[in-house]
Design a protein around this motif. Structure first.
Motif, PDB file in Angstrom:
ATOM      1  N   ASN A   1       0.815  -1.211   0.000  1.00 49.23           N
ATOM      2  CA  ASN A   1       0.000   0.000   0.000  1.00 49.23           C
ATOM      3  C   ASN A   1       0.851   1.265   0.000  1.00 49.23           C
ATOM      4  OD1 ASN A   1      -3.029  -0.668   0.139  1.00 49.23           O
ATOM      5  ND2 ASN A   1      -2.036  -2.189   1.422  1.00 49.23           N
ATOM      6  N   ALA A   2       1.946   1.255   0.742  1.00 50.36           N
ATOM      7  CA  ALA A   2       2.842   2.413   0.743  1.00 50.36           C
ATOM      8  C   ALA A   2       3.462   2.603  -0.644  1.00 50.36           C
ATOM      9  CB  ALA A   2       3.929   2.249   1.798  1.00 50.36           C
ATOM     10  N   ALA A   3       3.896   1.502  -1.260  1.00 54.34           N
ATOM     11  CA  ALA A   3       4.486   1.590  -2.598  1.00 54.34           C
ATOM     12  C   ALA A   3       3.448   2.066  -3.616  1.00 54.34           C
ATOM     13  CB  ALA A   3       5.066   0.235  -3.003  1.00 54.34           C
ATOM     14  N   LYS A   4       2.226   1.595  -3.482  1.00 57.91           N
ATOM     15  CA  LYS A   4       1.141   2.032  -4.379  1.00 57.91           C
ATOM     16  C   LYS A   4       0.930   3.541  -4.253  1.00 57.91           C
ATOM     17  CE  LYS A   4      -3.793   1.300  -5.256  1.00 57.91           C
ATOM     18  NZ  LYS A   4      -5.012   0.613  -4.768  1.00 57.91           N
ATOM     19  N   GLY A   5       0.904   4.035  -3.023  1.00 57.02           N
ATOM     20  CA  GLY A   5       0.741   5.469  -2.811  1.00 57.02           C
ATOM     21  C   GLY A   5       1.884   6.270  -3.407  1.00 57.02           C
ATOM     22  N   ALA A   6       3.110   5.796  -3.210  1.00 53.57           N
ATOM     23  CA  ALA A   6       4.275   6.500  -3.758  1.00 53.57           C
ATOM     24  C   ALA A   6       4.206   6.549  -5.276  1.00 53.57           C
ATOM     25  CB  ALA A   6       5.572   5.828  -3.300  1.00 53.57           C
ATOM     26  N   LYS A   7       3.873   5.431  -5.903  1.00 50.12           N
ATOM     27  CA  LYS A   7       3.782   5.391  -7.373  1.00 50.12           C
ATOM     28  C   LYS A   7       2.676   6.311  -7.876  1.00 50.12           C
ATOM     29  CE  LYS A   7       6.033   3.719  -9.611  1.00 50.12           C
ATOM     30  NZ  LYS A   7       7.279   4.372 -10.071  1.00 50.12           N
ATOM     31  N   SER A   8       1.553   6.394  -7.146  1.00 53.74           N
ATOM     32  CA  SER A   8       0.437   7.250  -7.567  1.00 53.74           C
ATOM     33  C   SER A   8       0.840   8.724  -7.576  1.00 53.74           C
ATOM     34  CB  SER A   8      -0.782   7.046  -6.663  1.00 53.74           C
ATOM     35  OG  SER A   8      -0.585   7.662  -5.396  1.00 53.74           O
ATOM     36  N   ALA A   9       1.867   9.061  -6.791  1.00 56.45           N
ATOM     37  CA  ALA A   9       2.341  10.450  -6.715  1.00 56.45           C
ATOM     38  C   ALA A   9       3.637  10.646  -7.497  1.00 56.45           C
ATOM     39  CB  ALA A   9       2.546  10.842  -5.250  1.00 56.45           C
ATOM     40  N   GLY A  10       3.975   9.682  -8.346  1.00 57.73           N
ATOM     41  CA  GLY A  10       5.163   9.815  -9.187  1.00 57.73           C
ATOM     42  C   GLY A  10       6.468   9.484  -8.492  1.00 57.73           C
ATOM     43  N   GLY A  11       6.393   8.780  -7.368  1.00 57.53           N
ATOM     44  CA  GLY A  11       7.594   8.465  -6.601  1.00 57.53           C
ATOM     45  C   GLY A  11       8.329   7.226  -7.079  1.00 57.53           C
ATOM     46  N   THR A  12       9.478   7.000  -6.463  1.00 56.81           N
ATOM     47  CA  THR A  12      10.336   5.854  -6.755  1.00 56.81           C
ATOM     48  C   THR A  12      10.293   4.906  -5.568  1.00 56.81           C
ATOM     49  OG1 THR A  12      11.800   7.237  -8.083  1.00 56.81           O
ATOM     50  CG2 THR A  12      12.712   5.160  -7.293  1.00 56.81           C
ATOM     51  N   THR A  13      10.253   3.588  -5.862  1.00 58.67           N
ATOM     52  CA  THR A  13      10.141   2.592  -4.804  1.00 58.67           C
ATOM     53  C   THR A  13      11.227   1.524  -4.915  1.00 58.67           C
ATOM     54  OG1 THR A  13       8.607   1.252  -6.116  1.00 58.67           O
ATOM     55  CG2 THR A  13       7.641   2.895  -4.644  1.00 58.67           C
ATOM     56  N   ILE A  14      11.727   1.130  -3.758  1.00 58.90           N
ATOM     57  CA  ILE A  14      12.693   0.036  -3.664  1.00 58.90           C
ATOM     58  C   ILE A  14      12.106  -1.001  -2.723  1.00 58.90           C
ATOM     59  CG2 ILE A  14      15.002  -0.641  -2.860  1.00 58.90           C
ATOM     60  CD1 ILE A  14      15.898   2.256  -3.476  1.00 58.90           C
TER      61      ILE A  14
END
Length: 172
Positions: free
Chosen positions: A48-61
């Motif tokens: 869920n945190a990664a989904k939120g980051a991606k929805s705002a144009g963020g990068t995830t590891i």
């Protein structure tokens, strides 16, 4: 990417709908801030945190416990394969400049302990409260009540620690 703030988000893999929503909001705030989200790469709070980051144009590891890249959730940009099981919790913590704990089970508790031991700042959102055997509550966890407060506190703590040098001002 080396000069960005890395924020490790930790929490349970079987999150309630309420905790899952908070995790997604935290991720979105991290994405808006231009920080990099680090997590364990699996389900629950991590997904869920990664989904939120991606929805705002963020990068995830995602630092995965197993040996298969395919085990990562669909919102992970960079899956890191460790093959070391829960020992990867230390890597999740050490990769972040700061840790945000959202909810959490026993694995989250171990990650909080690693962070405190390494003097990595911890922001807590509906997570564990740690009481020393003397009866004193550990005040090294910065408790907040909203996702926005969690990320604002995380950015502030990263700046106070002097890491990284190019931490941008963040206000959503």
């Amino acid at each position: 990417m080396i000069n960005k703030v890395f924020i490790s988000v930790i929490g349970e893999s079987h999150a309630s709908p309420e905790i899952a929503k908070l995790a997604e909001e935290v991720g979105a705030e991290i994405g808006k801030a231009g920080a990099v989200l680090v997590c364990g790469g699996l389900k629950g709070v991590m997904e869920n945190a990664a989904k939120g980051a991606k929805s705002a144009g963020g990068t995830t590891i995602g630092i995965l416990p197993g040996s298969k890249r395919e085990d990562s959730n669909p919102y992970i940009d960079y899956p890191i394969i460790t093959g070391i099981g829960y020992a990867r919790n230390k890597l999740v913590v050490k990769t972040g400049h700061v840790v945000i704990a959202v909810g959490g089970s026993h694995g989250t508790l171990s990650e909080i302990a690693f962070a405190l031991g390494y003097k990595i700042p911890v922001v807590g959102l509906r997570t564990w409260q740690i009481i020393h055997h003397s009866g004193i509550v550990d005040h090294n966890i910065n408790y907040v009540t909203t996702a926005k407060e969690a990320v604002e506190a995380a950015i502030k703590l990263a700046k106070a620690a002097g890491k990284p040098e190019e931490v941008k001002e963040y206000h959503s």
